[in-house]
Design a protein around this motif. Structure first.
Motif, mmCIF file in Angstrom:
data_model
loop_
_atom_site.group_PDB
_atom_site.id
_atom_site.type_symbol
_atom_site.label_atom_id
_atom_site.label_comp_id
_atom_site.label_asym_id
_atom_site.label_seq_id
_atom_site.Cartn_x
_atom_site.Cartn_y
_atom_site.Cartn_z
ATOM 1 N N ALA A 47 52.524 30.611 41.344
ATOM 2 C CA ALA A 47 51.717 31.777 42.121
ATOM 3 C C ALA A 47 50.766 32.160 41.126
ATOM 4 N N HIS A 48 50.983 32.741 40.074
ATOM 5 C CA HIS A 48 50.067 33.296 39.330
ATOM 6 C C HIS A 48 48.668 32.422 39.027
ATOM 7 N N ILE A 49 48.695 31.200 38.837
ATOM 8 C CA ILE A 49 47.772 30.282 38.705
ATOM 9 C C ILE A 49 47.211 30.322 40.082
ATOM 10 N N GLU A 50 47.839 30.292 40.973
ATOM 11 C CA GLU A 50 46.882 30.028 42.532
ATOM 12 C C GLU A 50 46.178 31.110 42.806
ATOM 13 N N ALA A 51 46.857 32.449 42.326
ATOM 14 C CA ALA A 51 46.158 33.793 42.476
ATOM 15 C C ALA A 51 44.670 33.747 41.756
ATOM 16 N N LYS A 52 45.008 33.437 40.553
ATOM 17 C CA LYS A 52 43.837 33.383 39.639
ATOM 18 C C LYS A 52 42.681 32.400 39.909
ATOM 19 N N ASN A 53 43.097 31.203 40.397
ATOM 20 C CA ASN A 53 42.131 30.190 40.983
ATOM 21 C C ASN A 53 41.303 31.009 42.099
ATOM 22 N N GLU A 54 42.041 31.505 43.028
ATOM 23 C CA GLU A 54 41.580 32.186 44.163
ATOM 24 C C GLU A 54 40.328 33.300 43.729
ATOM 25 N N ARG A 55 40.798 34.091 42.770
ATOM 26 C CA ARG A 55 39.703 34.929 41.872
ATOM 27 C C ARG A 55 38.710 34.246 41.397
ATOM 28 N N ARG A 56 38.783 33.297 40.998
ATOM 29 C CA ARG A 56 37.809 32.452 40.282
ATOM 30 C C ARG A 56 36.903 31.955 41.496
ATOM 31 N N ARG A 57 37.250 31.538 42.689
ATOM 32 C CA ARG A 57 36.468 31.071 43.851
ATOM 33 C C ARG A 57 35.564 32.281 44.339
ATOM 34 N N GLU A 58 36.180 33.432 44.332
ATOM 35 C CA GLU A 58 35.577 34.513 44.802
ATOM 36 C C GLU A 58 34.341 35.049 43.877
ATOM 37 N N SER A 59 34.630 34.656 42.675
ATOM 38 C CA SER A 59 33.525 34.849 41.546
ATOM 39 C C SER A 59 32.456 34.044 41.615
ATOM 40 N N ILE A 60 32.929 32.632 41.783
ATOM 41 C CA ILE A 60 31.826 31.426 41.902
ATOM 42 C C ILE A 60 31.016 31.965 43.163
ATOM 43 N N ASP A 61 31.581 32.411 44.354
ATOM 44 C CA ASP A 61 30.731 32.826 45.292
ATOM 45 C C ASP A 61 29.924 33.710 45.005
ATOM 46 N N ALA A 62 30.486 34.873 44.416
ATOM 47 C CA ALA A 62 29.568 36.050 43.986
ATOM 48 C C ALA A 62 28.358 35.677 42.942
ATOM 49 N N MET A 63 28.567 34.874 42.188
ATOM 50 C CA MET A 63 27.736 34.329 41.054
ATOM 51 C C MET A 63 26.768 33.416 41.989
ATOM 52 N N ARG A 64 26.850 32.718 42.880
ATOM 53 C CA ARG A 64 25.998 31.775 43.655
ATOM 54 C C ARG A 64 25.128 32.847 44.580
ATOM 55 N N SER A 65 25.678 33.760 45.161
ATOM 56 C CA SER A 65 24.874 34.883 45.734
ATOM 57 C C SER A 65 23.815 35.428 44.912
ATOM 58 N N GLU A 66 24.344 35.952 43.577
ATOM 59 C CA GLU A 66 23.440 36.335 42.672
ATOM 60 C C GLU A 66 22.272 35.474 42.260
ATOM 61 N N ILE A 67 22.453 34.059 42.232
ATOM 62 C CA ILE A 67 21.517 33.137 42.066
ATOM 63 C C ILE A 67 20.503 33.247 43.197
ATOM 64 N N LYS A 68 20.936 33.238 44.236
ATOM 65 C CA LYS A 68 20.083 33.141 45.669
ATOM 66 C C LYS A 68 19.119 34.494 45.504
ATOM 67 N N ASP A 69 19.801 35.640 45.083
ATOM 68 C CA ASP A 69 18.958 37.036 44.948
ATOM 69 C C ASP A 69 17.952 36.806 43.869
ATOM 70 N N GLU A 70 18.480 36.067 42.717
ATOM 71 C CA GLU A 70 17.355 36.003 41.626
ATOM 72 C C GLU A 70 16.182 35.176 42.172
ATOM 73 N N ASN A 71 16.414 34.002 42.761
ATOM 74 C CA ASN A 71 15.533 33.170 43.308
ATOM 75 C C ASN A 71 14.493 33.721 44.350
ATOM 76 N N SER A 72 15.148 34.501 45.058
ATOM 77 C CA SER A 72 14.400 35.161 45.989
ATOM 78 C C SER A 72 13.371 36.516 45.517
ATOM 79 N N ALA A 73 13.854 36.939 44.226
ATOM 80 C CA ALA A 73 13.117 38.009 43.746
ATOM 81 C C ALA A 73 11.968 37.323 42.882
#
Length: 73
Positions: free
Chosen positions: A46-72
């Protein structure tokens, strides 16, 4: 005593590359955790599953930041 501390200039020229490397590293960590999950159960799993979920959220945030950087640019 006088301090002449100046902040470093905000150099974002390599932000996208750093973010992409962080995404690759995070995905690699997720895959290693998935392999580990095959050998554990209960609370550890359960701990590993929760951590991987947080990692997925982080990846989404990083991809969003990449889009922001590219549009800037």
């Amino acid at each position: 005593m006088t301090y002449n501390n100046k902040p470093n200039p905000d150099d974002r020229s390599d932000n996208v590359e750093k973010l992409q490397e962080m995404i690759v590293n995070t995905i690699d960590n997720m895959q290693k955790a998935e392999e580990t999950m095959q050998n554990v159960s209960g609370e550890d799993r359960a701990h590993i599953e929760a951590k991987n979920e947080r990692r997925r959220e982080s990846i989404d945030a990083m991809r969003s930041e990449i889009k922001d950087e590219n549009s800037a640019r």
